[in-house]
Write a protein that holds these residues in place. Structure first.
Motif, PDB file in Angstrom:
ATOM      1  N   GLY A   6       0.834  -1.194   0.000  1.00  0.00           N
ATOM      2  CA  GLY A   6       0.000   0.000   0.000  1.00  0.00           C
ATOM      3  C   GLY A   6       0.869   1.245   0.000  1.00  0.00           C
ATOM      4  O   GLY A   6       1.728   1.418  -0.858  1.00  0.00           O
ATOM      5  N   LEU A   7       0.684   2.105   1.012  1.00  0.00           N
ATOM      6  CA  LEU A   7       1.454   3.342   1.101  1.00  0.00           C
ATOM      7  C   LEU A   7       2.596   3.241   2.096  1.00  0.00           C
ATOM      8  O   LEU A   7       3.239   4.254   2.416  1.00  0.00           O
ATOM      9  CB  LEU A   7       0.519   4.496   1.504  1.00  0.00           C
ATOM     10  CG  LEU A   7      -0.612   4.804   0.516  1.00  0.00           C
ATOM     11  CD1 LEU A   7      -1.501   5.927   1.060  1.00  0.00           C
ATOM     12  CD2 LEU A   7      -0.053   5.178  -0.857  1.00  0.00           C
ATOM     13  N   GLN A   8       2.860   2.049   2.587  1.00  0.00           N
ATOM     14  CA  GLN A   8       3.933   1.883   3.559  1.00  0.00           C
ATOM     15  C   GLN A   8       4.649   0.556   3.321  1.00  0.00           C
ATOM     16  O   GLN A   8       4.235  -0.237   2.482  1.00  0.00           O
ATOM     17  CB  GLN A   8       3.371   1.933   4.982  1.00  0.00           C
ATOM     18  CG  GLN A   8       2.318   0.864   5.266  1.00  0.00           C
ATOM     19  CD  GLN A   8       1.659   1.038   6.619  1.00  0.00           C
ATOM     20  OE1 GLN A   8       1.936   1.993   7.327  1.00  0.00           O
ATOM     21  NE2 GLN A   8       0.800   0.106   6.978  1.00  0.00           N
ATOM     22  N   THR A   9       5.731   0.364   4.059  1.00  0.00           N
ATOM     23  CA  THR A   9       6.465  -0.891   3.920  1.00  0.00           C
ATOM     24  C   THR A   9       5.889  -1.942   4.862  1.00  0.00           C
ATOM     25  O   THR A   9       5.364  -1.621   5.935  1.00  0.00           O
ATOM     26  CB  THR A   9       7.955  -0.696   4.226  1.00  0.00           C
ATOM     27  OG1 THR A   9       8.117  -0.222   5.570  1.00  0.00           O
ATOM     28  CG2 THR A   9       8.569   0.300   3.261  1.00  0.00           C
ATOM     29  N   VAL A  10       6.007  -3.192   4.431  1.00  0.00           N
ATOM     30  CA  VAL A  10       5.557  -4.299   5.269  1.00  0.00           C
ATOM     31  C   VAL A  10       6.678  -5.333   5.338  1.00  0.00           C
ATOM     32  O   VAL A  10       7.299  -5.669   4.329  1.00  0.00           O
ATOM     33  CB  VAL A  10       4.276  -4.960   4.705  1.00  0.00           C
ATOM     34  CG1 VAL A  10       3.096  -4.015   4.807  1.00  0.00           C
ATOM     35  CG2 VAL A  10       4.471  -5.412   3.266  1.00  0.00           C
ATOM     36  N   PRO A  11       6.995  -5.840   6.547  1.00  0.00           N
ATOM     37  CA  PRO A  11       8.035  -6.862   6.668  1.00  0.00           C
ATOM     38  C   PRO A  11       7.506  -8.219   6.213  1.00  0.00           C
ATOM     39  O   PRO A  11       6.386  -8.607   6.548  1.00  0.00           O
ATOM     40  CB  PRO A  11       8.355  -6.865   8.162  1.00  0.00           C
ATOM     41  CG  PRO A  11       7.097  -6.374   8.825  1.00  0.00           C
ATOM     42  CD  PRO A  11       6.459  -5.423   7.858  1.00  0.00           C
ATOM     43  N   VAL A  12       8.306  -8.900   5.421  1.00  0.00           N
ATOM     44  CA  VAL A  12       7.943 -10.216   4.902  1.00  0.00           C
ATOM     45  C   VAL A  12       9.117 -11.163   5.149  1.00  0.00           C
ATOM     46  O   VAL A  12      10.261 -10.844   4.806  1.00  0.00           O
ATOM     47  CB  VAL A  12       7.615 -10.169   3.395  1.00  0.00           C
ATOM     48  CG1 VAL A  12       7.330 -11.568   2.857  1.00  0.00           C
ATOM     49  CG2 VAL A  12       6.438  -9.241   3.132  1.00  0.00           C
ATOM     50  N   GLU A  13       8.835 -12.297   5.739  1.00  0.00           N
ATOM     51  CA  GLU A  13       9.902 -13.279   5.968  1.00  0.00           C
ATOM     52  C   GLU A  13      10.198 -14.024   4.679  1.00  0.00           C
ATOM     53  O   GLU A  13       9.294 -14.559   4.035  1.00  0.00           O
ATOM     54  CB  GLU A  13       9.477 -14.264   7.054  1.00  0.00           C
ATOM     55  CG  GLU A  13      10.571 -15.259   7.434  1.00  0.00           C
ATOM     56  CD  GLU A  13      10.174 -16.135   8.601  1.00  0.00           C
ATOM     57  OE1 GLU A  13      10.736 -17.241   8.728  1.00  0.00           O
ATOM     58  OE2 GLU A  13       9.307 -15.706   9.397  1.00  0.00           O
ATOM     59  N   VAL A  14      11.465 -14.037   4.289  1.00  0.00           N
ATOM     60  CA  VAL A  14      11.888 -14.742   3.080  1.00  0.00           C
ATOM     61  C   VAL A  14      13.124 -15.577   3.410  1.00  0.00           C
ATOM     62  O   VAL A  14      13.821 -15.321   4.389  1.00  0.00           O
ATOM     63  CB  VAL A  14      12.222 -13.772   1.922  1.00  0.00           C
ATOM     64  CG1 VAL A  14      11.006 -12.945   1.539  1.00  0.00           C
ATOM     65  CG2 VAL A  14      13.390 -12.865   2.285  1.00  0.00           C
ATOM     66  N   ALA A  91      22.445   5.852   4.375  1.00  0.00           N
ATOM     67  CA  ALA A  91      22.418   4.674   5.230  1.00  0.00           C
ATOM     68  C   ALA A  91      22.039   3.464   4.377  1.00  0.00           C
ATOM     69  O   ALA A  91      21.497   3.619   3.274  1.00  0.00           O
ATOM     70  CB  ALA A  91      21.408   4.863   6.356  1.00  0.00           C
ATOM     71  N   PRO A  92      22.327   2.234   4.830  1.00  0.00           N
ATOM     72  CA  PRO A  92      21.881   1.061   4.074  1.00  0.00           C
ATOM     73  C   PRO A  92      20.375   1.105   3.841  1.00  0.00           C
ATOM     74  O   PRO A  92      19.597   1.425   4.750  1.00  0.00           O
ATOM     75  CB  PRO A  92      22.276  -0.104   4.997  1.00  0.00           C
ATOM     76  CG  PRO A  92      23.444   0.411   5.768  1.00  0.00           C
ATOM     77  CD  PRO A  92      23.137   1.862   6.012  1.00  0.00           C
ATOM     78  N   ILE A  93      19.942   0.823   2.617  1.00  0.00           N
ATOM     79  CA  ILE A  93      18.529   0.913   2.255  1.00  0.00           C
ATOM     80  C   ILE A  93      17.875  -0.445   2.484  1.00  0.00           C
ATOM     81  O   ILE A  93      18.064  -1.383   1.705  1.00  0.00           O
ATOM     82  CB  ILE A  93      18.364   1.354   0.794  1.00  0.00           C
ATOM     83  CG1 ILE A  93      19.021   2.723   0.584  1.00  0.00           C
ATOM     84  CG2 ILE A  93      16.887   1.403   0.412  1.00  0.00           C
ATOM     85  CD1 ILE A  93      18.989   3.210  -0.847  1.00  0.00           C
ATOM     86  N   ALA A  94      17.114  -0.544   3.561  1.00  0.00           N
ATOM     87  CA  ALA A  94      16.467  -1.808   3.931  1.00  0.00           C
ATOM     88  C   ALA A  94      15.040  -1.826   3.387  1.00  0.00           C
ATOM     89  O   ALA A  94      14.058  -1.858   4.134  1.00  0.00           O
ATOM     90  CB  ALA A  94      16.484  -1.999   5.440  1.00  0.00           C
ATOM     91  N   PHE A  95      14.936  -1.791   2.072  1.00  0.00           N
ATOM     92  CA  PHE A  95      13.652  -1.739   1.373  1.00  0.00           C
ATOM     93  C   PHE A  95      13.861  -2.373   0.005  1.00  0.00           C
ATOM     94  O   PHE A  95      14.790  -2.001  -0.716  1.00  0.00           O
ATOM     95  CB  PHE A  95      13.193  -0.288   1.237  1.00  0.00           C
ATOM     96  CG  PHE A  95      11.972  -0.080   0.390  1.00  0.00           C
ATOM     97  CD1 PHE A  95      10.762  -0.655   0.748  1.00  0.00           C
ATOM     98  CD2 PHE A  95      12.023   0.687  -0.757  1.00  0.00           C
ATOM     99  CE1 PHE A  95       9.625  -0.456  -0.030  1.00  0.00           C
ATOM    100  CE2 PHE A  95      10.907   0.894  -1.534  1.00  0.00           C
ATOM    101  CZ  PHE A  95       9.696   0.312  -1.166  1.00  0.00           C
ATOM    102  N   VAL A  96      13.033  -3.312  -0.365  1.00  0.00           N
ATOM    103  CA  VAL A  96      13.228  -4.041  -1.618  1.00  0.00           C
ATOM    104  C   VAL A  96      12.911  -3.122  -2.796  1.00  0.00           C
ATOM    105  O   VAL A  96      11.794  -2.628  -2.933  1.00  0.00           O
ATOM    106  CB  VAL A  96      12.347  -5.306  -1.657  1.00  0.00           C
ATOM    107  CG1 VAL A  96      12.594  -6.068  -2.967  1.00  0.00           C
ATOM    108  CG2 VAL A  96      12.642  -6.204  -0.465  1.00  0.00           C
TER     109      VAL A  96
END
Length: 260
Positions: A6-14, A91-96
């Motif tokens: 949606g309009l925000q990030t969501v954590p997904v286990e991979v 900073a490290p980009i923690a977003f896919v």
């Protein structure tokens, strides 16, 4: 991994595989590969030395890997605590994400026409003009990521097999001024996979300064053919490194590969 939801990030286990054990990986087929690559740079914190030495090294490597006629390298990004204090985008980009969308070649040529000092230096060293660049039959972006800090770090970079990510999972978002700059572009944010194993993730643990990951983020030929030119990637918190893991120190350069 943090995906677009949606309009925000969501954590997904991979699941993230050890890329050192996957001998089939190549930047042409999968979007990325580990390369043995030594450098004569002595001080990675010295921007002038990096520009003087490293740009030519990576331009030569890009030409060797792709067979292109020219490989322009203009600028680099260092990610470390000091740079992150200057701007959060460093900073490290923690977003896919995958850096560029279908229109990047046009935007990049416009950028070179703005006559920035870095662009002028890249063109001058290659002996071509912006108009030569615009006439290229193919424009490919090959990026190089190198760890220049401790081999085990807090936020290593993982890469996703381009062939495992369908276009439907890629969503264009606008970046108006990355790190406070004046260059606006569109990037791909990635939505969660259908199942945990759908997106095929890899990391190369304990990378040394004599290695680099080459990964593709744009290819005008693949855009025209409708094939996956993107390479989703993201930093992630390595919980195996411990609570006192050293901060990541890395450098990224981008080679604009031109084919005539």
């Amino acid at each position: 991994m943090n995906y677009l939801g949606g309009l925000q990030t969501v954590p997904v286990e991979v699941s993230i595989k050890n890329g050192r054990r996957a001998h089939h990986l190549s930047w042409q087929e999968n979007g990325f590969e580990l390369i043995n690559s030594t450098s004569d740079v002595q001080n990675w914190s010295n921007d002038a030395e990096v520009a003087r030495v490293y740009y030519d090294e990576m331009s030569n490597l890009a030409r060797a890997l792709t067979g292109c006629d020219h490989a322009l390298v203009a600028g680099h990004i260092s990610r470390n605590p000091e740079q992150a204090d200057l701007h959060e985008d460093y900073a490290p980009i923690a977003f896919v994400h995958s850096d560029f969308t279908d229109n990047y070649d046009d935007l990049l040529i416009q950028r070179y026409r703005q006559n920035s000092a870095e662009a002028d230096a890249a063109l001058s060293s290659s002996g071509i003009t912006v108009e030569d660049m615009a006439r290229a039959k193919r424009l490919l972006i090959l990026q190089f990521w190198r760890n220049v800090g401790p081999e085990q770090m807090d936020y290593p970079l993982a890469f996703c097999d381009a062939q495992s990510v369908p276009r439907a999972d890629m969503h264009s978002i606008h970046v108006p001024n990355y790190a406070g700059g004046d260059f606006a572009f569109d990037t791909f944010a990635v939505t969660p996979p259908a199942s945990q194993e759908t997106h095929d993730w890899y990391v190369f643990p304990n990378m040394t300064r004599d290695e680099a990951v080459a990964f593709r983020t744009f290819d005008s030929e693949m855009v025209a053919a409708g094939t996956p030119y993107w390479t989703p990637h993201s930093a992630f918190l390595d919980d195996t490194a411990g609570d006192n893991a050293p901060a990541r120190r890395s450098i990224e350069v981008r080679a604009t590969c031109l084919f005539f």
